[in-house]
Design an enzyme around this catalytic site. Structure first.
Site, PDB file in Angstrom:
ATOM      1  N   TYR A   9      46.889  33.295   2.002  1.00  0.00           N
ATOM      2  CA  TYR A   9      46.978  33.680   0.583  1.00  0.00           C
ATOM      3  C   TYR A   9      45.798  33.111  -0.204  1.00  0.00           C
ATOM      4  O   TYR A   9      45.173  33.803  -1.011  1.00  0.00           O
ATOM      5  CB  TYR A   9      48.310  33.189  -0.012  1.00  0.00           C
ATOM      6  CG  TYR A   9      48.304  33.254  -1.522  1.00  0.00           C
ATOM      7  CD1 TYR A   9      48.384  34.492  -2.177  1.00  0.00           C
ATOM      8  CD2 TYR A   9      48.182  32.102  -2.293  1.00  0.00           C
ATOM      9  CE1 TYR A   9      48.331  34.561  -3.560  1.00  0.00           C
ATOM     10  CE2 TYR A   9      48.131  32.162  -3.676  1.00  0.00           C
ATOM     11  CZ  TYR A   9      48.212  33.398  -4.300  1.00  0.00           C
ATOM     12  OH  TYR A   9      48.150  33.466  -5.673  1.00  0.00           O
ATOM     13  N   HIS A  59      37.452  38.273  -9.429  1.00  0.00           N
ATOM     14  CA  HIS A  59      38.687  37.611  -9.006  1.00  0.00           C
ATOM     15  C   HIS A  59      38.544  37.062  -7.577  1.00  0.00           C
ATOM     16  O   HIS A  59      39.494  37.028  -6.807  1.00  0.00           O
ATOM     17  CB  HIS A  59      39.857  38.603  -9.082  1.00  0.00           C
ATOM     18  CG  HIS A  59      41.159  38.031  -9.559  1.00  0.00           C
ATOM     19  ND1 HIS A  59      41.684  38.281 -10.809  1.00  0.00           N
ATOM     20  CD2 HIS A  59      42.065  37.237  -8.943  1.00  0.00           C
ATOM     21  CE1 HIS A  59      42.864  37.667 -10.925  1.00  0.00           C
ATOM     22  NE2 HIS A  59      43.110  37.010  -9.804  1.00  0.00           N
TER      23      HIS A  59
END
Ligand SMILES: Cc1cc2nc3c(=O)[nH]c(=O)nc-3n(C[C@H](O)[C@H](O)[C@H](O)COP(=O)(O)O)c2cc1C
Length: 362
Positions: free
Chosen positions: A30, A256
């Site tokens: 993640y 991002h």
């Protein structure tokens, strides 16, 4: 391996290695991962490597200062902590541990709206830290307004509105599935005051982001918070100018960390044109693949006032808590200092556009 041996590790490599030893594979995937083919994730770091510093000499480097200001507030160096979600994944104290490291090193912390500790708890953990607050425009404008006011009341000095969350990315390392945080992980800064203690579920939080957000909303966020506004997630010079026309005080050039639109431009490749277009009307920042002091100074040469780091801070936090993150930030600041000196710059303000150029060749 090349003829000159293996690639030298950057400052964060040892932290990444140590984090991998303590985090479970899903959490590490993640943190590390990007979206799609991870083209943009790779392009971000590669783009900094394609740039070369062109140093100046014979300028008396006895005293080299890294200190600068961000929206008028002093910081120890032009490198700051990007907003990242869920620091409980990396440290049992979550963002409180991060904030203490920021305070100790004079580093700006941008607290995420997806933080596990409330913005007030983060403020209380490190009252001396300079803190900005990252928010999304939520479908519930009333709640967004309440949270903007909460950010200000908890001592934030700016709102960082993240505008690249208008669709759900496909995160390849998660097999196309969204990361499922451990049960009970709290998201207090997405809930109204009445439910802040309980927070909300991540699914509810993500579906709360409003894809209808436009330039016209920027003035609203400024009005609601009464704080300077940074727009994060801008990759086009014309958008940057439109944000500034609409009242933005700063632009954060960001994709991002390659986690949203895969296949999009690397931030280093568009920074100069955005900074040129914005000129002196607003500060410009950049994140994405910043790993070393030279990366930070390249960013300054391209027109950024500061560069932000995401993943390396989480690795350092997971590897060593507050202590580990503070020592990483200290080393990064020292790397910025030595890079400035080698470039003939006694301060960040002395860095010029001709301190950087594209490397020749493929
Ligand atoms: C694990 C993780 C969580 C993130 N969470 C957020 C977030 O909550 N809000 C936000 O605006 N950006 C978020 N980002 C993006 C970062 O602010 C930043 O743009 C990116 O990490 C910079 O790239 P780098 O990791 O290569 O330094 C996140 C990034 C990572 C790696």
């Amino acid at each position: 391996m090349s003829a000159v041996g293996p690639e030298a590790p950057d400052l964060s490599a040892a932290r990444r290695h140590a984090a991998a030893a303590v985090l479970d594979a899903g959490t590490l995937a993640y943190i590390d991962g990007g979206s799609g083919l991870e083209e943009t994730l790779r392009a971000n770091t590669a783009a900094w490597r394609r740039l070369a510093l062109q140093p100046r000499v014979l300028r008396d480097m006895t005293v080299v200062e890294t200190a600068t200001t961000l929206l008028g507030a002093p910081v120890a160096a032009p490198v700051a902590l990007a907003p990242t979600a869920m620091h409980l994944l990396a440290d049992p104290e979550g963002e409180a541990a991060t904030a203490r490291a920021a305070e100790r090193t004079g580093t700006l912390l941008v607290a995420s709206q997806a933080a596990n500790r409330s913005w007030q708890e983060i403020a209380d953990a490190a009252p001396g830290a300079l803190r900005w607050t990252q928010m999304y425009m939520l479908r519930d404008r009333g709640l967004t307004r309440e949270l903007a006011a909460y950010a200000k009341d908890s001592g934030s000095r700016a709102i960082v509105l993240c505008v690249d969350g208008v669709a759900l990315p496909r995160r390849s390392r998660m097999d196309g599935n969204a990361f499922v945080p451990p049960d009970g992980m709290p998201f207090p800064n997405l809930a109204p005051a009445s439910a802040r203690g309980r927070g909300v579920e991540l699914g509810a939080a993500v579906s709360a982001f409003d894809p209808a957000v436009t330039f016209a909303d920027l003035a609203l966020v400024k009005e609601w918070s009464g704080l300077p506004l940074v727009v994060k997630g801008v990759l086009h010079a014309r958008d940057a100018v439109e944000c500034v026309d609409a009242g933005a005080d700063a632009i954060a050039v960001s994709n991002h960390g390659g986690r949203q639109l895969d296949g999009c431009v690397a931030t280093a490749d568009v920074l100069a044109e955005i900074a040129d277009a914005v000129g002196a009307r607003a500060e410009v920042y950049v994140d994405g693949g910043i790993r070393t002091g030279p990366d930070v100074v390249k960013a300054l040469a391209l027109g950024a006032r500061a560069a932000f780091v995401g993943r390396p801070a989480l690795w350092a936090l997971a590897a060593g808590g507050t202590e580990g993150l503070a020592s990483y930030l200290g080393e990064l600041q020292e790397d910025v200092r030595r890079t400035l000196a080698f470039c003939g710059c006694t301060s960040p303000d002395a860095v010029r556009g001709d301190h950087v150029r594209l490397r020749p060749g493929p």
